[in-house]
Design a protein around this motif. Structure first.
Motif, PDB file in Angstrom:
ATOM      1  N   GLY A 103     -13.966 -30.076   6.587  1.00  0.00           N
ATOM      2  CA  GLY A 103     -14.344 -31.476   6.659  1.00  0.00           C
ATOM      3  C   GLY A 103     -13.826 -32.214   5.445  1.00  0.00           C
ATOM      4  N   SER A 104     -14.697 -32.917   4.763  1.00  0.00           N
ATOM      5  CA  SER A 104     -14.306 -33.703   3.600  1.00  0.00           C
ATOM      6  C   SER A 104     -14.476 -32.931   2.296  1.00  0.00           C
ATOM      7  N   THR A 105     -14.825 -31.653   2.366  1.00  0.00           N
ATOM      8  CA  THR A 105     -15.065 -30.856   1.169  1.00  0.00           C
ATOM      9  C   THR A 105     -13.999 -29.787   1.008  1.00  0.00           C
ATOM     10  N   CYS A 106     -13.524 -29.618  -0.224  1.00  0.00           N
ATOM     11  CA  CYS A 106     -12.522 -28.597  -0.534  1.00  0.00           C
ATOM     12  C   CYS A 106     -13.099 -27.625  -1.549  1.00  0.00           C
ATOM     13  N   PHE A 107     -12.737 -26.360  -1.409  1.00  0.00           N
ATOM     14  CA  PHE A 107     -13.224 -25.302  -2.279  1.00  0.00           C
ATOM     15  C   PHE A 107     -12.048 -24.488  -2.811  1.00  0.00           C
ATOM     16  N   LEU A 108     -12.132 -24.101  -4.063  1.00  0.00           N
ATOM     17  CA  LEU A 108     -11.164 -23.175  -4.651  1.00  0.00           C
ATOM     18  C   LEU A 108     -11.987 -22.147  -5.426  1.00  0.00           C
ATOM     19  N   ALA A 109     -12.197 -20.985  -4.804  1.00  0.00           N
ATOM     20  CA  ALA A 109     -13.044 -19.949  -5.383  1.00  0.00           C
ATOM     21  C   ALA A 109     -12.190 -18.782  -5.859  1.00  0.00           C
ATOM     22  N   GLY A 110     -12.775 -17.954  -6.729  1.00  0.00           N
ATOM     23  CA  GLY A 110     -12.026 -16.806  -7.211  1.00  0.00           C
ATOM     24  C   GLY A 110     -12.897 -15.801  -7.928  1.00  0.00           C
ATOM     25  N   LYS A 111     -12.308 -14.630  -8.168  1.00  0.00           N
ATOM     26  CA  LYS A 111     -12.961 -13.588  -8.933  1.00  0.00           C
ATOM     27  C   LYS A 111     -11.889 -12.607  -9.394  1.00  0.00           C
ATOM     28  N   SER A 112     -12.234 -11.787 -10.373  1.00  0.00           N
ATOM     29  CA  SER A 112     -11.277 -10.833 -10.915  1.00  0.00           C
ATOM     30  C   SER A 112     -10.924  -9.762  -9.889  1.00  0.00           C
ATOM     31  N   THR A 113      -9.705  -9.273  -9.982  1.00  0.00           N
ATOM     32  CA  THR A 113      -9.239  -8.203  -9.120  1.00  0.00           C
ATOM     33  C   THR A 113      -8.200  -7.400  -9.887  1.00  0.00           C
ATOM     34  N   GLN A 114      -7.557  -6.484  -9.207  1.00  0.00           N
ATOM     35  CA  GLN A 114      -6.461  -5.714  -9.786  1.00  0.00           C
ATOM     36  C   GLN A 114      -5.232  -5.885  -8.914  1.00  0.00           C
ATOM     37  N   HIS A 115      -4.053  -5.842  -9.564  1.00  0.00           N
ATOM     38  CA  HIS A 115      -2.810  -5.978  -8.809  1.00  0.00           C
ATOM     39  C   HIS A 115      -1.760  -5.069  -9.438  1.00  0.00           C
ATOM     40  N   PRO A 116      -1.038  -4.302  -8.616  1.00  0.00           N
ATOM     41  CA  PRO A 116      -0.050  -3.367  -9.158  1.00  0.00           C
ATOM     42  C   PRO A 116       1.063  -4.046  -9.946  1.00  0.00           C
ATOM     43  N   GLY A 117       1.283  -5.322  -9.663  1.00  0.00           N
ATOM     44  CA  GLY A 117       2.347  -6.038 -10.359  1.00  0.00           C
ATOM     45  C   GLY A 117       1.953  -6.584 -11.715  1.00  0.00           C
ATOM     46  N   MET A 118       0.670  -6.412 -12.113  1.00  0.00           N
ATOM     47  CA  MET A 118       0.240  -6.940 -13.399  1.00  0.00           C
ATOM     48  C   MET A 118      -0.802  -6.007 -14.041  1.00  0.00           C
ATOM     49  N   PRO A 119      -0.338  -4.880 -14.611  1.00  0.00           N
ATOM     50  CA  PRO A 119      -1.264  -4.017 -15.348  1.00  0.00           C
ATOM     51  C   PRO A 119      -1.686  -4.697 -16.645  1.00  0.00           C
ATOM     52  N   GLU A 120      -2.630  -4.097 -17.350  1.00  0.00           N
ATOM     53  CA  GLU A 120      -3.081  -4.662 -18.619  1.00  0.00           C
ATOM     54  C   GLU A 120      -1.920  -4.744 -19.604  1.00  0.00           C
ATOM     55  N   GLN A 121      -1.878  -5.857 -20.364  1.00  0.00           N
ATOM     56  CA  GLN A 121      -0.779  -6.121 -21.272  1.00  0.00           C
ATOM     57  C   GLN A 121      -1.152  -5.728 -22.707  1.00  0.00           C
ATOM     58  N   PHE A 162      -6.264 -12.826 -17.264  1.00  0.00           N
ATOM     59  CA  PHE A 162      -7.068 -12.562 -16.073  1.00  0.00           C
ATOM     60  C   PHE A 162      -6.142 -12.300 -14.895  1.00  0.00           C
ATOM     61  N   VAL A 163      -6.519 -11.362 -14.061  1.00  0.00           N
ATOM     62  CA  VAL A 163      -5.900 -11.213 -12.748  1.00  0.00           C
ATOM     63  C   VAL A 163      -6.977 -11.558 -11.730  1.00  0.00           C
ATOM     64  N   SER A 164      -6.709 -12.571 -10.925  1.00  0.00           N
ATOM     65  CA  SER A 164      -7.747 -13.112 -10.045  1.00  0.00           C
ATOM     66  C   SER A 164      -7.253 -13.237  -8.621  1.00  0.00           C
ATOM     67  N   MET A 188      -4.566 -16.044  -2.483  1.00  0.00           N
ATOM     68  CA  MET A 188      -3.491 -15.661  -3.393  1.00  0.00           C
ATOM     69  C   MET A 188      -4.065 -14.865  -4.552  1.00  0.00           C
ATOM     70  N   VAL A 189      -3.181 -14.089  -5.181  1.00  0.00           N
ATOM     71  CA  VAL A 189      -3.540 -13.348  -6.386  1.00  0.00           C
ATOM     72  C   VAL A 189      -2.749 -13.955  -7.533  1.00  0.00           C
ATOM     73  N   THR A 190      -3.425 -14.260  -8.641  1.00  0.00           N
ATOM     74  CA  THR A 190      -2.776 -14.946  -9.752  1.00  0.00           C
ATOM     75  C   THR A 190      -2.997 -14.199 -11.062  1.00  0.00           C
ATOM     76  N   HIS A 191      -2.134 -14.486 -12.007  1.00  0.00           N
ATOM     77  CA  HIS A 191      -2.283 -13.991 -13.378  1.00  0.00           C
ATOM     78  C   HIS A 191      -2.347 -15.194 -14.290  1.00  0.00           C
ATOM     79  N   GLU A 192      -3.412 -15.271 -15.090  1.00  0.00           N
ATOM     80  CA  GLU A 192      -3.588 -16.394 -16.008  1.00  0.00           C
ATOM     81  C   GLU A 192      -3.678 -15.876 -17.437  1.00  0.00           C
ATOM     82  N   VAL A 193      -3.021 -16.570 -18.338  1.00  0.00           N
ATOM     83  CA  VAL A 193      -3.081 -16.248 -19.758  1.00  0.00           C
ATOM     84  C   VAL A 193      -3.740 -17.431 -20.469  1.00  0.00           C
ATOM     85  N   SER A 194      -4.767 -17.151 -21.264  1.00  0.00           N
ATOM     86  CA  SER A 194      -5.486 -18.229 -21.937  1.00  0.00           C
ATOM     87  C   SER A 194      -4.694 -18.756 -23.118  1.00  0.00           C
ATOM     88  N   GLY A 195      -4.949 -20.017 -23.455  1.00  0.00           N
ATOM     89  CA  GLY A 195      -4.327 -20.614 -24.623  1.00  0.00           C
ATOM     90  C   GLY A 195      -5.102 -20.256 -25.880  1.00  0.00           C
TER      91      GLY A 195
END
Length: 286
Positions: free
Chosen positions: A193-211, A183-185, A164-171
């Motif tokens: 198995g018994s291990t879960c991972f949630l990885a990410g990195k910055s990206t760009q998305h047409p639906g969220m230009p710089e604010q 951030f757009v990530s 997924m692609v997400t947009h996060e705004v810091s507090g």
């Protein structure tokens, strides 16, 4: 080796190569070789566990035939972030202790070539893995309700079950030491198995230009790893690799303090959130 591996994987996403069985087999073989090389002697047990199973990318390569070129790009970015994070977390040497909380939570750091300074939070949470995974992944957009360091999380696009692609705004930070950041990530959620991972990195998305009025910061690779505590399956070992470039003219000493404290605070807020959820579940119905 790793960039070349991903180029090989990317090749099968193009229409004229989709039916080239040999290329697909070569891609899978290259990925397995790279995982074996990176998970060499001295790697943690969970790295070895990943290596023994099928490649993280194998199922994604099969599914990529159904994706648009843009979606394939996001999938590859997410997988790349995951593999890079696994490589960093698998390195046992060179970590420096940043802080230790009274409950045993600790943050370590190290400088990684090509990435910069990364931080690693290591804690144990008194909740089953499935409960934590559901909160962090299934209820991702609700994070702003319980984590004051995050104002908002919005899912911009979903690609399959894992990406997924997400947009996060810091507090706000105390004293407004660090101004508004967003951030757009691209995020990659995997379970093996018994291990879960949630990885990410910055990206760009047409639906969220710089604010306007908000600094667009960058992150990645980042990764949360969840694994049941061997002594008690109702507790979860929680590891969070954090790499962020906040941009702007902020002294490194302030950045280091803010990031390490953010990780410690996150663990406390997460525990409070999970305890609140349990209390609501136990409350008698009206």
């Amino acid at each position: 080796m790793l960039p070349a591996t991903f180029k090989l994987c990317a090749g099968i996403s193009y229409r004229h190569t989709r039916n080239m069985t040999g290329l697909r087999k070569n891609a899978l073989a290259a990925i397995h070789h790279e995982l074996n090389r990176r998970a060499g002697p001295g790697s943690g047990n969970w790295i070895n566990q990943v290596r023994r199973r099928s490649s993280f990318l194998s199922s994604r390569i099969e599914e990529a035939e159904e994706y648009s070129p843009e979606e394939v790009t996001y999938v590859r970015q997410g997988e790349s972030a995951l593999q890079e994070a696994i490589s960093i977390l698998g390195e046992q040497e060179g970590w420096t202790l940043e802080t230790v909380a009274s409950n045993g939570d600790r943050v370590l750091s190290k400088v990684v070539a090509g990435v910069g300074k990364v931080f690693k939070l290591e804690v144990v949470v008194d909740q089953p893995l499935e409960t934590l995974y559901g909160e962090l992944v299934g209820n991702m957009e609700q994070m702003g309700d319980w984590n004051p360091n995050v104002k908002q999380v919005k899912i911009l696009q979903k690609i399959g079950a894992d990406t997924m692609v997400t947009h996060e705004v810091s507090g706000d930070t105390p004293g407004n030491v660090v101004g508004p950041r967003d951030f757009v990530s691209v995020r990659c959620a995997k379970r093996r198995g018994s291990t879960c991972f949630l990885a990410g990195k910055s990206t760009q998305h047409p639906g969220m230009p710089e604010q306007k009025g908000v600094v667009r910061a960058e992150n990645g690779p980042t990764c949360i790893v969840l694994k049941p505590d061997a002594a008690d399956p109702n507790r979860t070992k929680f590891t969070w690799l954090l790499s962020i470039d906040l941009k702007g003219w902020i002294p490194k000493t302030i950045i280091n303090r803010v990031l390490s404290q953010t990780q410690v605070d996150f663990a406390n807020h997460l525990r409070q959130r999970m305890a609140s959820n349990v209390s609501l579940e136990m409350a008698p119905a009206c």
